[in-house]
Motif scaffolding. Structure first.
Motif, PDB file in Angstrom:
ATOM      1  N   HIS A 162     -39.585  39.170  44.195  1.00 31.55           N
ATOM      2  CA  HIS A 162     -39.170  40.108  44.638  1.00 31.55           C
ATOM      3  C   HIS A 162     -37.637  40.166  45.415  1.00 31.55           C
ATOM      4  O   HIS A 162     -37.454  40.761  46.262  1.00 31.55           O
ATOM      5  CB  HIS A 162     -40.530  39.401  46.264  1.00 31.55           C
ATOM      6  N   TYR A 213     -44.973  50.689  50.552  1.00 30.05           N
ATOM      7  CA  TYR A 213     -45.275  49.530  50.062  1.00 30.05           C
ATOM      8  C   TYR A 213     -43.915  49.046  49.812  1.00 30.05           C
ATOM      9  O   TYR A 213     -43.441  47.675  50.978  1.00 30.05           O
ATOM     10  CB  TYR A 213     -46.219  49.225  49.280  1.00 30.05           C
ATOM     11  N   ARG A 229     -41.038  47.823  52.977  1.00 31.87           N
ATOM     12  CA  ARG A 229     -40.832  46.663  53.955  1.00 31.87           C
ATOM     13  C   ARG A 229     -39.952  46.340  54.996  1.00 31.87           C
ATOM     14  O   ARG A 229     -39.296  46.579  55.605  1.00 31.87           O
ATOM     15  CB  ARG A 229     -42.299  45.702  54.233  1.00 31.87           C
ATOM     16  N   ASP A 257     -41.956  41.890  47.649  1.00 32.72           N
ATOM     17  CA  ASP A 257     -42.972  40.936  48.971  1.00 32.72           C
ATOM     18  C   ASP A 257     -42.782  39.391  48.276  1.00 32.72           C
ATOM     19  O   ASP A 257     -43.045  38.923  47.068  1.00 32.72           O
ATOM     20  CB  ASP A 257     -44.054  41.408  49.156  1.00 32.72           C
ATOM     21  N   GLY A 258     -42.212  38.682  49.330  1.00 29.00           N
ATOM     22  CA  GLY A 258     -42.254  36.743  49.031  1.00 29.00           C
ATOM     23  C   GLY A 258     -43.733  36.394  49.309  1.00 29.00           C
ATOM     24  O   GLY A 258     -44.828  37.109  49.499  1.00 29.00           O
ATOM     25  N   PRO A 259     -44.205  35.421  48.976  1.00 28.04           N
ATOM     26  CA  PRO A 259     -45.009  35.106  49.172  1.00 28.04           C
ATOM     27  C   PRO A 259     -46.507  35.769  50.545  1.00 28.04           C
ATOM     28  O   PRO A 259     -47.202  35.704  50.130  1.00 28.04           O
ATOM     29  CB  PRO A 259     -45.363  33.294  48.197  1.00 28.04           C
ATOM     30  N   ALA A 293     -46.122  36.998  53.107  1.00 27.76           N
ATOM     31  CA  ALA A 293     -45.934  39.052  52.937  1.00 27.76           C
ATOM     32  C   ALA A 293     -46.761  39.628  51.591  1.00 27.76           C
ATOM     33  O   ALA A 293     -47.614  39.905  52.455  1.00 27.76           O
ATOM     34  CB  ALA A 293     -45.223  39.588  52.730  1.00 27.76           C
ATOM     35  N   ARG A 294     -47.118  39.119  50.815  1.00 24.90           N
ATOM     36  CA  ARG A 294     -48.274  39.137  49.727  1.00 24.90           C
ATOM     37  C   ARG A 294     -49.166  38.509  50.200  1.00 24.90           C
ATOM     38  O   ARG A 294     -50.519  39.690  50.296  1.00 24.90           O
ATOM     39  CB  ARG A 294     -47.479  38.033  47.987  1.00 24.90           C
TER      40      ARG A 294
END
Lengths: 369, 310
Positions: free
Chosen positions: A77, A102, A105, B216-218, B220-221
Motif C-alpha cells: 500500500h 477506491y 481515499r 489501504d493499510g491493514p 482500512a482494508r
C-alpha cells in the motif's frame, strides 16, 4: 543510481517457496515509459516476479529499485505501483464509480474533484457514464476496463498487469491489445505485463523478458527475440523452429560451413559468434525462411532434397512437412502461397527442394533438451 | 408414457390413460414435484408449528374466568400486555439482555471466525469442529457450569479471594442480568462463529490484495473490504442469537435471579402456576410481533447501510 537510466531495476532477485526456486537470480532493467513483458510458460516465475514488484511477495535475495529507491521493505500500500489483477478483483460491494475511486481515499479530494477524476478515468478506458453500474452487471471486457481505470487513477509510476487479457475471447483480446498499447503510449507510464501468449507479448511490448524455470533467458526487443534467440529454449518457445544437430567443419571470415546430419554441408552466417572447427552446435531455422520448390533453384546458399509429407492450408499461409533423408523429424516449412511452384499445389509424396539463405540460419549452443 | 400405461396392466383404457395423464402432469410440473419433496417437512411444520401458533393466536383473544376459558372474542389480554408496567419493564430488560448478548457474542465470535478464515491454512475443518465443541454438552449442563464459575463460592470468587484481591465474594456475579448475558453469549457462540466464518471464507483474497495495492493499510482494508463483505454473516449471526435469546427462560431462571428475570419467564408462569393461558398467549404473540418488527428494522438498516456504501 548514477549512470543508470533504468527506471525499474530488478537486481539479482531470488524467491524460494520451500525447496522450489520460483525466481532465480533475475536481473532486469526497465526504462521509464517502456512497455515491458514478462513472457513464459505457466510456472516459470513471471507472476511471482510481478508480485514482488507489487510488494505481495518479498525477495529472498536481491533488490528491486523503482525510480532509484529500493522498495523491498515497502508494503504494497506504500509502493508507487498499481496492479491489474488476473481476475480483475473488482469489489463486489461497490459500484463502478466507487471501485474506480477506491484508491483516491488518501488524497482526500473534495467530492466534485473526485467525481471528475473518476469520470475522466472511466472515459480513458471508454466506460464513460458507467459509474452507476453494479459490478455484477459488467461483462468480462468491462470488468477488465474498470480494473485498468482503478489502477491508473492513482497515476502510478509503474503499472503491473497480470495476464489481464487471458480471460477474454480472441476478438476482444485483440481489440484490447491495441487499446492497451495506445493507452500506454499516451500516458507514458511504465507497463510491466505478464503473459504466456507470445503473440500478445510481441504485439504489445517494447522489450520482452523470456522466462523459464525462474530465470530470465533473454531480454530483448520482440524482433530480436524472434530473429536472434540466444538459446534453444527461447527459440523453441517463440514461434515455430526447426532444430538440426550440426558440427562446425570450417570457418571462413563471416561464414561457417556446418556438417549437419541429412543436409551434408550447410552454410551459415556467423553473426559475431566465435566458433571453433569441430564444435557441436544446433542450427535453427524458422519455417518461413525456407523456400519450397518442385525443382532445384540456383542462387541460394543452401539446398536440400526431400519428399512432401503433409500439407495444411490455413488461408493466410500454408504449412508443409518435408521429409529429408537422414533426419528424425520432418522439416516444417511455412509459405504464403498454397500453390508452391504454380498449379494447384504439390501432391503429398512429391519430391521437393528446400532452399535457404546463409543468414537465415541461427547458430545456438547445444544444450541438454 | 407408453410404459407407464402398460404398467397399469389390464385396467380399463379410460382410467389407464387418466393415470398416465396425472403422471405426466406430475412429471412435467416442477412446482408439483417440489411440493412432493417438501411434503414431509410441510407436514411436520403444519402439525408442530402452524397449528399451535394458530391455537395460540385464537387463545389470546379468549378470556380466563376462574378455571374456565371463555371462548368470547376480546382484546382485554392485549390491553393488559401493553398497559401493565411490569410487562413494560420486563420487555425493556429482555430487549437489553438479548440485544447486548447478540452484540457481545458477535463481537467475540468475529475475531475467532476471522482467525480461522484468514490465518488457518490447514485442517480448517478441525478448527470449525472445535469451535462447536460447547454444543457437544447439554444446554443445562453449560448453564450449570456458569453457575459454578460465577457462584458465591465459585471459581472467580475463590480465585480472586485466594489472590487477596477481594476480602469477601462478589455477589453481583451470579443472579444478575449480566450473568444471563455471559451465559447466553457462551451458549450461542457457535451460532455466531459459523455464519461469520462462512461469509469471511467466501471473500476472494485477491480483493484484499487489490485494496492493499490501491493504498489501504491493514485497518482500512478491514473496514472497507472485509467488514462490508462479511456483513451478511454478521446480520445472520445477530438474528440467530437475538431471536432465540429473546424468548429464553431457562438461563434467566437458573442464573438470572429476581433482577435477571425475562419476559419468557412470565409466559411460562402464566401457562403454569398463574394459570392464565389467554394472557400468556397474548404475551407470546406480542413478543413474536415485536421480534419480527425488530428484525425487519435491522434488515432495513443493513440494506440502507449497503446502499450508502455504494
Amino acid at each position: 543510481m548514477a549512470g543508470d537510466d533504468s527506471y525499474l531495476r530488478i537486481e539479482r532477485v531470488t524467491k524460494r517457496f520451500g525447496a522450489v526456486v520460483a525466481v532465480d537470480a533475475v536481473d532486469i532493467s526497465i526504462g521509464a515509459g517502456e512497455f515491458f513483458s514478462l513472457l513464459g510458460p505457466s510456472g516459470c516465475g513471471k507472476t511471482t516476479l510481478l508480485r514482488m514488484l507489487a510488494g505481495f511477495e518479498t525477495p529472498d535475495e536481491g533488490e528491486v529499485y523503482i525510480d532509484g529507491q529500493p522498495v523491498s521493505g515497502q508494503p504494497p500500500h506504500l509502493r508507487p505501483t498499481n496492479m491489474v489483477f488476473q481476475n480483475y478483483a473488482i469489489f463486489p460491494h461497490l459500484n463502478v464509480a466507487r471501485n474506480v475511486a477506491y484508491g483516491l481515499r488518501k488524497e482526500k479530494l473534495p467530492r466534485q474533484e473526485e467525481d471528475r477524476r473518476v469520470e475522466e478515468a472511466l472515459e480513458m478506458v471508454k466506460l464513460g457514464g458507467y459509474g452507476d453500474r453494479r459490478s455484477n452487471e459488467l461483462s468480462g471486457g468491462q470488468r477488465q476496463r474498470v480494473a485498468l481505470a482503478r489502477a491508473l487513477i492513482r497515476r502510478p509510476k509503474v503499472l503491473l498487469l497480470d495476464e489481464p487479457l487471458g480471460a477474454l475471447d480472441k476478438k476482444l483480446r485483440e481489440d484490447m491489445q491495441i487499446e492497451l498499447r495506445q493507452l500506454q503510449q499516451s500516458l507514458g507510464i511504465t507497463f510491466v505485463f505478464v503473459t504466456h501468449d507470445q503473440e500478445e507479448a510481441m504485439t504489445l511490448s517494447d522489450r520482452i523478458a523470456v522466462m523459464a524455470d525462474g530465470r530470465a533467458l533473454q531480454v530483448a526487443s520482440p524482433k530480436e527475440v524472434y530473429n536472434r534467440p540466444t538459446s534453444i529454449t527461447v527459440a523453441d518457445f517463440i514461434g515455430q523452429m526447426n532444430f538440426f544437430e550440426a558440427r562446425v567443419s570450417e570457418t571462413a571470415g563471416e561464414e561457417a560451413v556446418l556438417d549437419a546430419a541429412g543436409f551434408g554441408r550447410m552454410r551459415a552466417k556467423l553473426g559475431g559468434a566465435a566458433l571453433q572447427p569441430g564444435a557441436s552446435i544446433v542450427a535453427a531455422l524458422r519455417p518461413e525462411k525456407l523456400t519450397l520448390s518442385p525443382a532445384r533453384s540456383d542462387g541460394a546458399a543452401n539446398a536440400v532434397e526431400g519428399v512432401l509429407e503433409a500439407a495444411a492450408y490455413l488461408g493466410d499461409r500454408s504449412h508443409f512437412h518435408v521429409r529429408v533423408a537422414g533426419l528424425e523429424r520432418p522439416v516444417a516449412v511455412a509459405a504464403q502461397d498454397w500453390a508452391v511452384g504454380g498449379g494447384d499445389g504439390l501432391d503429398e509424396g512429391a519430391p521437393v527442394w528446400l532452399t535457404w539463405d546463409n543468414d537465415s540460419v541461427i547458430l545456438l549452443e547445444s544444450e541438454r533438451r | 408414457m407408453a410404459d407407464s400405461a402398460s404398467l397399469s396392466g389390464p385396467a380399463p383404457a379410460a382410467s389407464a390413460s387418466r393415470s398416465a395423464g396425472l403422471a405426466r402432469t406430475f412429471r412435467r410440473s416442477e412446482t408439483l414435484r417440489g411440493y412432493a419433496l417438501l411434503s414431509p417437512t410441510l407436514l411436520v411444520m403444519a402439525l408442530a408449528m402452524a397449528a399451535p401458533t394458530a391455537m395460540t393466536v385464537a387463545l389470546s383473544f379468549f378470556i380466563q374466568t376462574g378455571f374456565e376459558i371463555e371462548a368470547t372474542f376480546s382484546l382485554q389480554n392485549y390491553q393488559k400486555v401493553f398497559t401493565n408496567p411490569i410487562f413494560e419493564a420486563l420487555f425493556y430488560r429482555t430487549l437489553w439482555i438479548s440485544g447486548t448478548c447478540a452484540l457481545a457474542t458477535v463481537l467475540i465470535a468475529y475475531p475467532m471466525a476471522y482467525y480461522v478464515a484468514f490465518h488457518v491454512h490447514r485442517r480448517k475443518l478441525v478448527w470449525v469442529i472445535l469451535m462447536t465443541l460447547p454444543f457437544w454438552t447439554s444446554y443445562l449442563l453449560r448453564v450449570f457450569a456458569w453457575k459454578v464459575v460465577l457462584g458465591y463460592n465459585g471459581a472467580i470468587n475463590s480465585g480472586l479471594m485466594s489472590l487477596g484481591l477481594i476480602s469477601e465474594p462478589l455477589e453481583f456475579l451470579l443472579y444478575s442480568p449480566e450473568a444471563v448475558i455471559i451465559t447466553l453469549a457462551h451458549a450461542w457462540a457457535a451460532f455466531a462463529i459459523l455464519p461469520i466464518y462462512v461469509s469471511l471464507e467466501k471473500i476472494d483474497k485477491s480483493l484484499l490484495e487489490a485494496a492493499a495495492d490501491l493504498g489501504d493499510g491493514p485497518m482500512a482494508r478491514f473496514f472497507r473490504v472485509t467488514l462490508p463483505l462479511s456483513m451478511p454473516g454478521v446480520v445472520a449471526a445477530l438474528f440467530l442469537i437475538f431471536i432465540p435469546t429473546f424468548g429464553d427462560f431457562v438461563t434467566p431462571a437458573l442464573v438470572g435471579g429476581p433482577d435477571g428475570l425475562m419476559l419468557a419467564n412470565i409466559v411460562q408462569k402464566l401457562f403454569g402456576k398463574l394459570n392464565d393461558w389467554p394472557l400468556g398467549s397474548a404475551l407470546s404473540i406480542s413478543m413474536m410481533a415485536v421480534v419480527t418488527c425488530l428484525c425487519l428494522a435491522i434488515l432495513w438498516l443493513s440494506r440502507k447501510a449497503k446502499e450508502r456504501l455504494i
